[in-house]
Scaffold this motif. Sequence first.
Motif, PDB file in Angstrom:
ATOM      1  N   HIS A 249      -1.936  -0.653  -2.874  1.00 16.55           N
ATOM      2  CA  HIS A 249      -2.240   0.723  -3.240  1.00 16.55           C
ATOM      3  C   HIS A 249      -3.716   0.952  -2.970  1.00 16.55           C
ATOM      4  CE1 HIS A 249      -2.631   4.476  -5.203  1.00 16.55           C
ATOM      5  NE2 HIS A 249      -3.286   3.997  -6.237  1.00 16.55           N
TER       6      HIS A 249
ATOM      7  N   GLY B 160      -5.521   6.838  -1.368  1.00 19.36           N
ATOM      8  CA  GLY B 160      -4.409   7.275  -2.217  1.00 19.36           C
ATOM      9  C   GLY B 160      -3.053   6.790  -1.734  1.00 19.36           C
TER      10      GLY B 160
ATOM     11  N   ASN C 186      -0.037   4.084  -0.147  1.00 19.02           N
ATOM     12  CA  ASN C 186       0.529   2.757  -0.426  1.00 19.02           C
ATOM     13  C   ASN C 186       1.184   2.215   0.833  1.00 19.02           C
ATOM     14  OD1 ASN C 186      -0.055   3.104  -3.171  1.00 19.02           O
ATOM     15  ND2 ASN C 186       1.930   4.092  -3.537  1.00 19.02           N
TER      16      ASN C 186
HETATM   17  C1  LIG Z   1       1.182   4.529  -4.824  1.00 20.86           C
HETATM   18  O1  LIG Z   1       1.262   3.605  -5.888  1.00 20.86           O
HETATM   19  C2  LIG Z   1       0.561   4.023  -7.032  1.00 20.86           C
HETATM   20  C3  LIG Z   1       0.501   2.847  -8.007  1.00 20.86           C
HETATM   21  O2  LIG Z   1       1.708   2.169  -8.089  1.00 20.86           O
HETATM   22  C4  LIG Z   1       1.234   5.253  -7.595  1.00 20.86           C
HETATM   23  O3  LIG Z   1       0.565   5.697  -8.753  1.00 20.86           O
HETATM   24  C5  LIG Z   1       1.195   6.358  -6.541  1.00 20.86           C
HETATM   25  O4  LIG Z   1       1.917   7.464  -6.972  1.00 20.86           O
HETATM   26  C6  LIG Z   1       1.753   5.893  -5.211  1.00 20.86           C
HETATM   27  N1  LIG Z   1       1.416   6.871  -4.201  1.00 20.86           N
HETATM   28  C7  LIG Z   1       2.280   7.281  -3.283  1.00 20.86           C
HETATM   29  C8  LIG Z   1       1.732   8.284  -2.289  1.00 20.86           C
HETATM   30  O5  LIG Z   1       3.428   6.880  -3.239  1.00 20.86           O
END
Ligand SMILES: *[C@@H]1O[C@H](CO)[C@@H](O)[C@H](O)[C@H]1NC(C)=O
Length: 212
Positions: free
Chosen positions: A69, A105, A107
């Motif tokens: 992340h 931001g 993942n």
């Molecule tokens: C990525 O992972 C984080 C932590 O697990 C989460 O809060 C976030 O919503 C995710 N972002 C996306 C774009 O999926």
Amino acid sequence: MPSLLAAVVLWLSCLLHATLAATRSYNLTLHRGIRAPDGFDREVYLINNQQPGPLIEANQGDVLEVTVHNALDVANTIHWHGLLQRGTPHMDGVPGVTQYPIPPGGNFTYRMSLDDQYGFYWYHSHLNAYYDDAVRGPLLIHPSPSLLRPFESLARNDAERDALLQAEKAATPVLLTDWYHNVSDVVLRQYETTGAFPSCVDSLLANGQGRV
Ligand SMILES: *[C@@H]1O[C@H](CO)[C@@H](O)[C@H](O)[C@H]1NC(C)=O
Ligand SMILES: *[C@@H]1O[C@H](CO)[C@@H](O)[C@H](O)[C@H]1NC(C)=O
Ligand SMILES: *[C@@H]1O[C@H](CO)[C@@H](O)[C@H](O)[C@H]1NC(C)=O
Ligand SMILES: [Cu+2]
């Protein structure tokens, strides 16, 4: 008939492999902080609130699954140094070559089979020079118990052999880092302007600790 036998053996060995291979999952969050690893406060890049990042451990033959992340304001990727990525070149973590960078931001889940590789490896950022900001960490793949060790010939008795085996199991990584008091973006800009890296680093860190 021989080909049928070969097929059955192949099927059995695939089945065996599938049942023995475990999936090891990790979450790594990249973020900023202020730390003074050698007594000098500076902005640092952290992985799960630490630098270097956490130890990733798996067994030979496992599948490794790491979700990164990116909570930084710059893009990043993670490269698994030395892992061969047979069949999974898109998991090598090289931006612009095997994947798009993970945006701020964003993942990305890296998933790879460790196959027959084992030993100490390390993972690190592969964008700009962020691995110089200690966006890196140790990766230990324990060898299969069935592998032949050299310990028999080193040990004088069973107790010594067991101690060597135990030391192998509890192996402690030591990660060394050339540490600058400036963030790597500044050092990289100096390099791009002058064509030379600064001739001296400010400290050497061992597992994130330097001399104050
Ligand atoms: C990525 O992972 C984080 C932590 O697990 C989460 O809060 C976030 O919503 C995710 N972002 C996306 C774009 O999926
Ligand atoms: C990783 O994070 C996800 C989402 O926050 C969570 O569901 C999962 O259990 C975490 N995995 C590990 C190994 O901590
Ligand atoms: C960081 O780099 C800037 C710009 O080159 C320089 O002025 C400054 O002295 C450096 N800071 C440290 C702590 O080395
Ligand atoms: Cu590397």
